[in-house]
Each structure stands twice: as C-alpha cells, then as structure tokens.
Design a protein around this motif. Sequence first.
Motif, PDB file in Angstrom:
ATOM      1  N   ALA A  28       0.758  -1.226   0.088  1.00  0.00           N
ATOM      2  CA  ALA A  28       0.156  -0.021  -0.147  1.00  0.00           C
ATOM      3  C   ALA A  28       0.952   1.084   0.046  1.00  0.00           C
ATOM      4  CB  ALA A  28      -1.106   0.007   1.169  1.00  0.00           C
ATOM      5  N   ILE A  29       1.888   1.152   0.727  1.00  0.00           N
ATOM      6  CA  ILE A  29       2.725   2.381   0.767  1.00  0.00           C
ATOM      7  C   ILE A  29       3.535   2.644  -0.714  1.00  0.00           C
ATOM      8  CG2 ILE A  29       4.971   3.131   1.630  1.00  0.00           C
ATOM      9  CD1 ILE A  29       3.904   1.903   4.479  1.00  0.00           C
ATOM     10  N   ALA A  31       2.377   1.510  -3.523  1.00  0.00           N
ATOM     11  CA  ALA A  31       1.170   1.946  -4.471  1.00  0.00           C
ATOM     12  C   ALA A  31       0.809   3.666  -4.148  1.00  0.00           C
ATOM     13  CB  ALA A  31      -0.003   1.369  -4.322  1.00  0.00           C
ATOM     14  N   ALA A  32       0.845   3.915  -2.920  1.00  0.00           N
ATOM     15  CA  ALA A  32       0.633   5.450  -2.558  1.00  0.00           C
ATOM     16  C   ALA A  32       1.466   6.491  -3.003  1.00  0.00           C
ATOM     17  CB  ALA A  32       0.644   5.541  -0.989  1.00  0.00           C
ATOM     18  N   ILE A  33       2.961   5.822  -3.445  1.00  0.00           N
ATOM     19  CA  ILE A  33       3.872   6.908  -3.793  1.00  0.00           C
ATOM     20  C   ILE A  33       4.016   6.713  -5.432  1.00  0.00           C
ATOM     21  CG2 ILE A  33       6.466   7.033  -4.220  1.00  0.00           C
ATOM     22  CD1 ILE A  33       6.547   5.868  -1.077  1.00  0.00           C
ATOM     23  N   ILE A  35       1.490   5.939  -7.705  1.00  0.00           N
ATOM     24  CA  ILE A  35       0.193   6.098  -8.561  1.00  0.00           C
ATOM     25  C   ILE A  35       0.392   7.638  -9.083  1.00  0.00           C
ATOM     26  CG2 ILE A  35      -2.267   6.397  -8.433  1.00  0.00           C
ATOM     27  CD1 ILE A  35      -2.233   3.396  -6.960  1.00  0.00           C
ATOM     28  N   PRO A  36       0.556   8.383  -8.182  1.00  0.00           N
ATOM     29  CA  PRO A  36       0.786   9.837  -8.607  1.00  0.00           C
ATOM     30  C   PRO A  36       1.620  10.201  -9.831  1.00  0.00           C
ATOM     31  CG  PRO A  36       0.506   9.933  -6.260  1.00  0.00           C
ATOM     32  CD  PRO A  36       0.618   8.372  -6.524  1.00  0.00           C
TER      33      PRO A  36
END
Length: 157
Positions: A28-29, A31-33, A35-36
């Motif tokens: 999740a960490i 992916a959070a980095i 995707i943007p």
Amino acid sequence: MKKFIQKKLKEQKGMTLIELLAVIVIIAIIAAIAIPAIGNIIENSRYGAVKSDASNVLSAANIYFTENPEDADGKATLTELKAGYLQSAGIFDKVPTAADVYVTKSNPNTLTSPAVKYSGDKTITFTGATQDAINSNTTKGSAVKTVTITTTTTTTN
C-alpha cells in the motif's frame, strides 16, 4: 519433546496473519507513492504527443508550400494539408473546424490553433508557433492547466 517440536515446525506451511498484514502495508505504501507519479508521466506524454502532432503539421506545411509556391493567401489549413500532405493530424483531428488550424507561410512558418484538450481539462493553444518555439518549450504537461505556445514566449496558467 525436542523431536516433536522440530517435526511440527517442518510441517508448518504458510504465513501468519501478522506477516500477511505487513506485506499488505508495504504494498500500500509503494502504491501510494507510485500512482501519482504514473499519472504525471501519462499527462506529460500526452502533452508531448500534442507537441509532436504540431511538429508534424508544420512539416507537412513545409512540403505544401514548397509544392505550391503560388499559394495566394499564404495560409494552409488542416483540410488542405490532409489532402495529400498529412495522413493524420493526431489531436488536431478533434478540432471542431479544421479551418481553425492553419499554418501561415513565413520564414519560419507559424502554426495557429484553438485550444486543444490533451488531458482532462488541460489545454494547449498554438498562436503563431514556430518549430523552434515548440521544441524549446520545456513546460511539463502535468504542471499547468493551460499552455499557449507562441513564437516569442510560452504562457502557462
């Protein structure tokens, strides 16, 4: 007893719930980095594609003016260029009126077009843009909402 514990440990397969949760949190960490960053890369590539389409239109106009030196108005519309000089105008094919996109014969030739959407509500406008102005534009497509490329300056909003 020692043999019993060793036997049970050898038979154990799989992961515990805590190990599984730790892996999910790490993913999740990441992916959070990521995707943007991927979204910005996509917008920048769309912006680059529009600039490439503009370069193609200018190149087709160079051929058109070379073969038609007697062109009276010194202006080549997208419709004229697509009649044998330009197979596809890319994003400019989506402009409602092809006559709104035109190249003016000058030294160097200049491209003028209405605002063209390249990603969501982001637009780019060419106002008397030369090949050098398009190539020297270093604006990132993800950084601004509106870009205007002209012969002398680039305006961003």
